[in-house]
Design a protein around this motif. Sequence first.
Motif, PDB file in Angstrom:
ATOM      1  N   ILE A 321       0.822  -1.218   0.000  1.00  0.00           N
ATOM      2  CA  ILE A 321       0.000   0.000   0.000  1.00  0.00           C
ATOM      3  C   ILE A 321       0.858   1.272   0.000  1.00  0.00           C
ATOM      4  O   ILE A 321       0.620   2.166  -0.822  1.00  0.00           O
ATOM      5  CB  ILE A 321      -1.027  -0.026   1.157  1.00  0.00           C
ATOM      6  N   ALA A 325       0.614   3.830  -3.051  1.00  0.00           N
ATOM      7  CA  ALA A 325       0.048   5.147  -2.746  1.00  0.00           C
ATOM      8  C   ALA A 325       1.038   6.234  -3.178  1.00  0.00           C
ATOM      9  O   ALA A 325       0.653   7.222  -3.815  1.00  0.00           O
ATOM     10  CB  ALA A 325      -0.268   5.257  -1.260  1.00  0.00           C
ATOM     11  N   LEU A 351      -4.813   4.202   5.739  1.00  0.00           N
ATOM     12  CA  LEU A 351      -4.783   3.515   4.433  1.00  0.00           C
ATOM     13  C   LEU A 351      -4.428   2.042   4.614  1.00  0.00           C
ATOM     14  O   LEU A 351      -4.978   1.165   3.944  1.00  0.00           O
ATOM     15  CB  LEU A 351      -3.759   4.165   3.490  1.00  0.00           C
ATOM     16  N   TRP A 356     -10.092  -2.055   1.305  1.00  0.00           N
ATOM     17  CA  TRP A 356      -9.939  -1.916  -0.151  1.00  0.00           C
ATOM     18  C   TRP A 356     -10.752  -2.912  -0.980  1.00  0.00           C
ATOM     19  O   TRP A 356     -10.185  -3.689  -1.744  1.00  0.00           O
ATOM     20  CB  TRP A 356      -8.450  -2.016  -0.543  1.00  0.00           C
ATOM     21  N   LEU A 363      -7.656   2.450  -4.741  1.00  0.00           N
ATOM     22  CA  LEU A 363      -6.544   3.238  -4.192  1.00  0.00           C
ATOM     23  C   LEU A 363      -6.128   4.321  -5.184  1.00  0.00           C
ATOM     24  O   LEU A 363      -5.925   5.479  -4.829  1.00  0.00           O
ATOM     25  CB  LEU A 363      -5.363   2.313  -3.872  1.00  0.00           C
TER      26      LEU A 363
END
Length: 468
Positions: A321, A325, A351, A356, A363
């Motif tokens: 992630i 990101a 996050l 998700w 995302l």
Amino acid sequence: MKNKHLLIVDDEASTRESLRMVFEKDYAVSLATSAAEARQIVARSNIDLVLLDIIMPDVDGITFLHELHTEYPDLPVVMISAASSVKRVVEAMKEGAWDYVTKPFDVAELRHIVSRALENSRLRRKLHELQCEVAEEFPVDRIVGNAPLFAQALQVVRKAASTDSTILIIGESGTGKELIARLVHRLSPRRDEPFVPVHCGAIPEQLMESELFGYEKGAFTGADRRKPGRFDMAGSGTIFFDEISETPHSAQVKLLRVLQEREFVRVGGSEVVRTDARIVAATAQNLEKLVEQGRFRRDLFYRLSVVPVRLPPLRNRREDIPLLAQYFLNYFGRKVGSRLSSIDRDAMRLLLRYDWPGNIRELRNLIERMAVLHRDQDMLQPEFLPEEFHVQNLFAPLHAGTFTLEEAVNDFERHLVIDALKKAGGVQTRAAELLGTTRRILKYRIEKLNIQPQDFRPTVSSPQKERP
Ligand SMILES: Nc1ncnc2c1ncn2[C@@H]1O[C@H](COP(=O)(O)OP(=O)(O)OP(=O)(O)O)[C@@H](O)[C@H]1O
Ligand SMILES: [Mg+2]
């Protein structure tokens, strides 16, 4: 690899044979003695270039050139001419011939003309593909992530890409199936040939067959000319069946035949056409289950899943992630001219904890929205994130490497304390009782965890007041 296919059309046996000798080392070569024969071969095989005699017994060479050019506008044709028919050559060039050669042949020149024509049509196709990609406005070549489950999948892709094996990509929506399908193509020896996606769910059942296999002129009312199908377009490239589970039953039968026999018949046609295309399919559905329910053909399933590639959902590769990101933040920062370039630690924790359901696409969309809405900020703050990120989810699986032990324990404690305070209506003695501790210890925790009254006070008006 003899992956290009030439067709030599000449009624003179000696010319055909000498041309065959020049080219058969490097290309697959077919021969035709008349336009009628040539027509059949072009319809049946994926011909990449035609060498056409300007003087033909049945149809005039230029008339046939015109016919080829109308039906297959991207097929390069090189004219063969005797020294005496130079005037006709001019006509042929006007009709769209790529180039011409005069007898007796200069072998080096001949080879050069053919390879340039092939290179040119390859570049034209490539250009077309790139234009489509640019239209999509997103680079397809960057693949971010190194979580073990994802790395394993990539490993399989790298090994299988260079072969001709059929690949089945399995993954929830937004996990990168199409991206991986394109990667397979790019890593394969077919990379310079077309990549043709087919969205199986988007094509109505009655059109599926003609979309895939094309149709002949006169196949049905309105079919005033031959139309190539996706298999024709793919040539010896890659054809990508997206959402393969959505393929109507009638088309499943036809597909199975292509997978087994490597050949098909156009709608309204009788010729058997060979295909050399590599097949990649993707599914978000569990195909095995659909097979059990009789909704997907078992034999087709086996043919497709020669090499299965499973893409993990984002919640099972949380360590990626931060990488993803930051990657999207850089990308959209540049694209929309946003200052937003880093992510606050607490925002990152939110996050990391989120589930998700829409995976990487979700995302990506979130970060794009953040880059646009907070373009004048440097750092993405927790309060920028939408509601669902702030809902505490105790049961979100925690992964070592995403939180320190202390962060995870604090998070857990904070959640429990806030819950107790909510249930106790903010009365600390009652909350302490619920937690099986003393008021003094609870007070200490509240301070340590920096819990504020707004964290446990109901945000909506209290239920008592709402009652009549
Ligand atoms: N590993 C990755 N690195 C960078 N971008 C990625 C990665 N995986 C997916 N993406 C991006 O996420 C988006 C969704 O990917 P893609 O369209 O390939 O998913 P999908 O599985 O085909 O989704 P769907 O089932 O909804 O069609 C795309 O914009 C893609 O570029
Ligand atoms: Mg997709």
